[in-house]
Design a protein around this motif. Structure first.
Motif, PDB file in Angstrom:
ATOM      1  N   SER A 226       0.848  -1.197   0.000  1.00  0.00           N
ATOM      2  CA  SER A 226       0.000   0.000   0.000  1.00  0.00           C
ATOM      3  C   SER A 226       0.882   1.245   0.000  1.00  0.00           C
ATOM      4  O   SER A 226       1.989   1.227   0.550  1.00  0.00           O
ATOM      5  N   TYR A 227       0.377   2.324  -0.585  1.00  0.00           N
ATOM      6  CA  TYR A 227       1.154   3.555  -0.732  1.00  0.00           C
ATOM      7  C   TYR A 227       0.424   4.730  -0.091  1.00  0.00           C
ATOM      8  O   TYR A 227      -0.806   4.770  -0.047  1.00  0.00           O
ATOM      9  N   LEU A 228       1.206   5.665   0.397  1.00  0.00           N
ATOM     10  CA  LEU A 228       0.650   6.878   0.984  1.00  0.00           C
ATOM     11  C   LEU A 228       1.602   8.029   0.715  1.00  0.00           C
ATOM     12  O   LEU A 228       2.824   7.889   0.883  1.00  0.00           O
ATOM     13  N   GLU A 229       1.055   9.172   0.288  1.00  0.00           N
ATOM     14  CA  GLU A 229       1.872  10.364   0.097  1.00  0.00           C
ATOM     15  C   GLU A 229       1.658  11.290   1.285  1.00  0.00           C
ATOM     16  O   GLU A 229       0.519  11.557   1.678  1.00  0.00           O
ATOM     17  N   VAL A 230       2.759  11.767   1.869  1.00  0.00           N
ATOM     18  CA  VAL A 230       2.659  12.609   3.054  1.00  0.00           C
ATOM     19  C   VAL A 230       3.395  13.929   2.833  1.00  0.00           C
ATOM     20  O   VAL A 230       4.385  14.001   2.108  1.00  0.00           O
ATOM     21  N   ASP A 231       2.876  14.967   3.501  1.00  0.00           N
ATOM     22  CA  ASP A 231       3.468  16.299   3.450  1.00  0.00           C
ATOM     23  C   ASP A 231       4.349  16.466   4.687  1.00  0.00           C
ATOM     24  O   ASP A 231       3.850  16.566   5.805  1.00  0.00           O
ATOM     25  N   VAL A 232       5.660  16.465   4.498  1.00  0.00           N
ATOM     26  CA  VAL A 232       6.591  16.532   5.625  1.00  0.00           C
ATOM     27  C   VAL A 232       7.290  17.893   5.676  1.00  0.00           C
ATOM     28  O   VAL A 232       8.405  18.002   6.172  1.00  0.00           O
ATOM     29  N   THR A 233       6.610  18.922   5.188  1.00  0.00           N
ATOM     30  CA  THR A 233       7.219  20.250   5.149  1.00  0.00           C
ATOM     31  C   THR A 233       7.633  20.729   6.537  1.00  0.00           C
ATOM     32  O   THR A 233       8.758  21.221   6.728  1.00  0.00           O
ATOM     33  N   ASP A 234       6.728  20.595   7.527  1.00  0.00           N
ATOM     34  CA  ASP A 234       7.038  21.057   8.884  1.00  0.00           C
ATOM     35  C   ASP A 234       8.176  20.238   9.498  1.00  0.00           C
ATOM     36  O   ASP A 234       9.041  20.779  10.195  1.00  0.00           O
ATOM     37  N   LEU A 235       8.182  18.925   9.249  1.00  0.00           N
ATOM     38  CA  LEU A 235       9.234  18.054   9.774  1.00  0.00           C
ATOM     39  C   LEU A 235      10.593  18.449   9.198  1.00  0.00           C
ATOM     40  O   LEU A 235      11.591  18.541   9.926  1.00  0.00           O
ATOM     41  N   VAL A 236      10.640  18.682   7.894  1.00  0.00           N
ATOM     42  CA  VAL A 236      11.888  19.053   7.240  1.00  0.00           C
ATOM     43  C   VAL A 236      12.388  20.394   7.771  1.00  0.00           C
ATOM     44  O   VAL A 236      13.586  20.568   8.055  1.00  0.00           O
ATOM     45  N   ALA A 237      11.470  21.356   7.924  1.00  0.00           N
ATOM     46  CA  ALA A 237      11.866  22.678   8.417  1.00  0.00           C
ATOM     47  C   ALA A 237      12.407  22.591   9.838  1.00  0.00           C
ATOM     48  O   ALA A 237      13.429  23.226  10.166  1.00  0.00           O
ATOM     49  N   TRP A 238      11.745  21.798  10.682  1.00  0.00           N
ATOM     50  CA  TRP A 238      12.209  21.651  12.073  1.00  0.00           C
ATOM     51  C   TRP A 238      13.596  21.017  12.104  1.00  0.00           C
ATOM     52  O   TRP A 238      14.475  21.486  12.826  1.00  0.00           O
ATOM     53  N   ARG A 239      13.790  19.986  11.320  1.00  0.00           N
ATOM     54  CA  ARG A 239      15.086  19.309  11.312  1.00  0.00           C
ATOM     55  C   ARG A 239      16.182  20.246  10.812  1.00  0.00           C
ATOM     56  O   ARG A 239      17.277  20.306  11.384  1.00  0.00           O
ATOM     57  N   ASN A 240      15.919  20.988   9.741  1.00  0.00           N
ATOM     58  CA  ASN A 240      16.917  21.913   9.201  1.00  0.00           C
ATOM     59  C   ASN A 240      17.262  23.023  10.191  1.00  0.00           C
ATOM     60  O   ASN A 240      18.417  23.460  10.278  1.00  0.00           O
ATOM     61  N   ASN A 241      16.264  23.467  10.952  1.00  0.00           N
ATOM     62  CA  ASN A 241      16.485  24.561  11.913  1.00  0.00           C
ATOM     63  C   ASN A 241      17.174  24.105  13.196  1.00  0.00           C
ATOM     64  O   ASN A 241      17.758  24.929  13.906  1.00  0.00           O
ATOM     65  N   GLY A 419       1.924   8.206   8.703  1.00  0.00           N
ATOM     66  CA  GLY A 419       1.846   9.452   7.956  1.00  0.00           C
ATOM     67  C   GLY A 419       1.372  10.616   8.804  1.00  0.00           C
ATOM     68  O   GLY A 419       1.883  11.742   8.686  1.00  0.00           O
ATOM     69  N   ASP A 420       0.410  10.355   9.693  1.00  0.00           N
ATOM     70  CA  ASP A 420      -0.102  11.415  10.574  1.00  0.00           C
ATOM     71  C   ASP A 420       0.995  11.944  11.494  1.00  0.00           C
ATOM     72  O   ASP A 420       1.115  13.151  11.708  1.00  0.00           O
ATOM     73  N   TYR A 421       1.774  11.036  12.043  1.00  0.00           N
ATOM     74  CA  TYR A 421       2.856  11.468  12.936  1.00  0.00           C
ATOM     75  C   TYR A 421       3.875  12.336  12.201  1.00  0.00           C
ATOM     76  O   TYR A 421       4.406  13.300  12.753  1.00  0.00           O
ATOM     77  N   LEU A 422       4.156  11.978  10.946  1.00  0.00           N
ATOM     78  CA  LEU A 422       5.125  12.751  10.173  1.00  0.00           C
ATOM     79  C   LEU A 422       4.550  14.105   9.738  1.00  0.00           C
ATOM     80  O   LEU A 422       5.238  15.123   9.774  1.00  0.00           O
ATOM     81  N   GLU A 423       3.294  14.099   9.311  1.00  0.00           N
ATOM     82  CA  GLU A 423       2.674  15.349   8.857  1.00  0.00           C
ATOM     83  C   GLU A 423       2.373  16.313  10.004  1.00  0.00           C
ATOM     84  O   GLU A 423       2.441  17.529   9.844  1.00  0.00           O
ATOM     85  N   GLN A 424       2.035  15.733  11.168  1.00  0.00           N
ATOM     86  CA  GLN A 424       1.653  16.550  12.315  1.00  0.00           C
ATOM     87  C   GLN A 424       2.775  16.604  13.344  1.00  0.00           C
ATOM     88  O   GLN A 424       2.538  16.622  14.551  1.00  0.00           O
ATOM     89  N   PHE A 425       3.986  16.608  12.863  1.00  0.00           N
ATOM     90  CA  PHE A 425       5.146  16.613  13.750  1.00  0.00           C
ATOM     91  C   PHE A 425       5.093  17.819  14.675  1.00  0.00           C
ATOM     92  O   PHE A 425       4.823  18.952  14.260  1.00  0.00           O
ATOM     93  N   ASP A 426       5.356  17.549  15.959  1.00  0.00           N
ATOM     94  CA  ASP A 426       5.328  18.602  16.959  1.00  0.00           C
ATOM     95  C   ASP A 426       6.574  19.479  16.827  1.00  0.00           C
ATOM     96  O   ASP A 426       7.677  19.065  17.200  1.00  0.00           O
ATOM     97  N   THR A 427       6.408  20.651  16.303  1.00  0.00           N
ATOM     98  CA  THR A 427       7.546  21.549  16.099  1.00  0.00           C
ATOM     99  C   THR A 427       8.073  22.139  17.408  1.00  0.00           C
ATOM    100  O   THR A 427       9.080  22.852  17.403  1.00  0.00           O
ATOM    101  N   ASN A 428       7.394  21.833  18.521  1.00  0.00           N
ATOM    102  CA  ASN A 428       7.877  22.271  19.842  1.00  0.00           C
ATOM    103  C   ASN A 428       8.688  21.165  20.527  1.00  0.00           C
ATOM    104  O   ASN A 428       8.994  21.265  21.722  1.00  0.00           O
ATOM    105  N   THR A 429       9.015  20.123  19.774  1.00  0.00           N
ATOM    106  CA  THR A 429       9.791  19.008  20.323  1.00  0.00           C
ATOM    107  C   THR A 429      11.119  19.487  20.871  1.00  0.00           C
ATOM    108  O   THR A 429      11.837  20.261  20.226  1.00  0.00           O
ATOM    109  N   THR A 430      11.449  19.029  22.095  1.00  0.00           N
ATOM    110  CA  THR A 430      12.711  19.378  22.726  1.00  0.00           C
ATOM    111  C   THR A 430      13.632  18.158  22.755  1.00  0.00           C
ATOM    112  O   THR A 430      13.185  17.031  22.546  1.00  0.00           O
ATOM    113  N   TYR A 431      14.879  18.390  23.053  1.00  0.00           N
ATOM    114  CA  TYR A 431      15.847  17.294  23.071  1.00  0.00           C
ATOM    115  C   TYR A 431      16.931  17.557  24.091  1.00  0.00           C
ATOM    116  O   TYR A 431      17.023  18.644  24.651  1.00  0.00           O
TER     117      TYR A 431
END
Length: 431
Positions: A226-241, A419-431
């Motif tokens: 099965s295939y699914l297309e996901v929008d990971v724009t927020d995830l990519v931006a958070w990782r780059n920042n 896909g939901d976890y990737l698309e709705q990535f919490d941009t307030n994630t701390t580490y």
């Protein structure tokens, strides 16, 4: 004289291939000094000597395949260690004599000395308890011969059998009698080979194992993808920042892989029946969530190191595990236990520029998830102003699953959850 046996190098490992001996007959070797190198389950391992002494005999050579527990060499131990070894063997023989019982089944109808021949991995006796378990679980004599024993002198114990049954991947059946096997009328295609122009490459040991495993998987599991297309724009931006600050704080490079592992582990918690193994009509539901990462080696071969208990680790710990395993794979220093015990596997085909893939299930698991390349393109999105066209980072996910036990609803729901976890990535994630 001390018998040096092929040691148990990991769960469910029945044999290993000799790569090279680091000592020769007549050489002195110290206790814990490396005696030889062996290859097992895609990993090269160094095997140390259990005692100090002079090597008197070497029974196997390079490229020989040796069952676990088999005597490989004889070492004339130093006086103190020789006495200690003799005491250990004497105690082992006393224990075995005390535990010998009357034969109670066809497995043990012979005298103890004959019964010992049923074990080729170093164990010298099959107890009535082991025999009864074998009968109950439909274990053949051939399969008993492959189970490494952890008792004295490699003796097979109850825990060894149950551990083997727990991780049983390829049941070894008694040799069947095949009468008039069906033959195909389709002629095998002939390969045209031009001498001096074309050339032949012989598969190495690892490639043969990969080929066997892939064919076995396709023959065992009816694959559905099965295939699914996901929008990971927020995830990519958070990782780059955050990748530079993340590395400065944790000392770990932040790739996308630990983010993918985290999403998969969370989705498995929501749909635990994707984290199972199947054998005949039995479904084994795994409590631990151990994520295997399909990793390409510099040689072009494939290996699957495992992130254990991924659901219990934060992003920093996941990044540490992923980076360490990837580095060990590149340098060929993975240990046997680091490539065993996965319950679900992921494959990042996007690293090779692939848009998507149809991965083959890593048996005995029931699903494998591939992550495609992250690619920017114009997409229609809904905003407060209505539909608009925007540049978004998009990625395809492809889930191959075993349709014997995973139906479309479970496979699709699990894929959508990832896909939901990737698309709705919490941009307030701390580490």
């Amino acid at each position: 004289m001390v018998e040096f046996r092929m040691p148990k190098l990991g769960e469910s490992i029945a044999e290993a291939t000799v790569i090279s001996w680091l000592k020769n007959v007549g050489d002195y070797i110290a206790a814990e000094e490396t005696l030889l190198e062996v290859a097992t389950d895609k990993v090269d391992s160094e095997v140390p000597s259990p005692v100090s002494g002079i090597i008197k005999e070497i029974r196997f050579q390079k490229n020989d395949v040796v069952p676990v527990g088999t005597v490989m060499a004889l070492i004339e131990a130093s006086e103190g260690e020789s006495q200690l070894q003799s005491q250990s063997q004497s105690q082992s023989q006393t224990q075995q004599s005390a535990q010998v019982a009357e034969p109670s089944s066809p497995y043990a109808s012979a005298a103890p000395s004959s019964v010992a021949q049923l074990r080729q991995g170093g164990t010298t006796f099959l107890s009535p308890l082991i025999i009864s378990i074998a009968q109950k679980e439909n274990l053949s004599i051939e399969e008993l011969q492959l189970i490494p024993g952890s008792g004295a002198d490699g003796r097979l114990q109850k825990s060894d059998v149950y551990q083997y049954l727990k991780n049983r991947k390829y049941p070894v059946q008694s040799k069947p009698v095949v009468q008039n096997p069906p033959t195909s009328s389709y002629p095998k295609p002939k390969i045209n080979y031009t001498e001096g122009k074309d050339y032949i490459i012989e598969m190495d040991r690892m490639r043969k194992m990969i080929a066997d495993h892939m064919v076995y998987s396709k023959q065992t599991s009816p694959h559905v993808t099965s295939y699914l297309e996901v929008d990971v724009t927020d995830l990519v931006a958070w990782r780059n920042n955050h990748k530079e600050a993340f590395q400065a704080k944790t000392g770990q490079k932040l790739t996308f892989t630990p983010l993918f592992v985290e999403a998969v582990a969370k989705a498995i918690q929501a749909y635990p029946l994707i984290n199972v193994a199947v054998e005949d009509t039995k479904i084994f539901v795994r409590k631990d969530i151990n994520i295997g990462m399909a990793t390409a080696l510099p040689t072009g071969n494939l290996i699957v190191p495992v992130v254990r208990n991924a659901d219990t680790k934060d992003l920093a710990a996941l990044a540490s595990d992923v980076n360490q395993l990837a580095e060990s794979a590149r340098t060929n220093t993975l240990k046997p236990e680091q490539i065993q015990g996965s319950t679900f596997t992921i494959s990042n085909v996007g690293t090779f520029g692939s848009l998507m893939g149809t991965p083959i299930i890593n048996q005995p698991e029931v699903a494998i998830l591939a992550f495609g390349i992250i690619k920017k393109r114009p997409e229609v999105i809904t905003t407060a102003k209505g539909d608009e066209i925007a540049i978004r980072s998009m990625m395809f996910l492809s889930l191959s699953f075993d349709h014997r036990v995973v139906d479309g609803f479970l496979g699709g729901s699990f894929l959508r959850k990832v896909g939901d976890y990737l698309e709705q990535f919490d941009t307030n994630t701390t580490y």
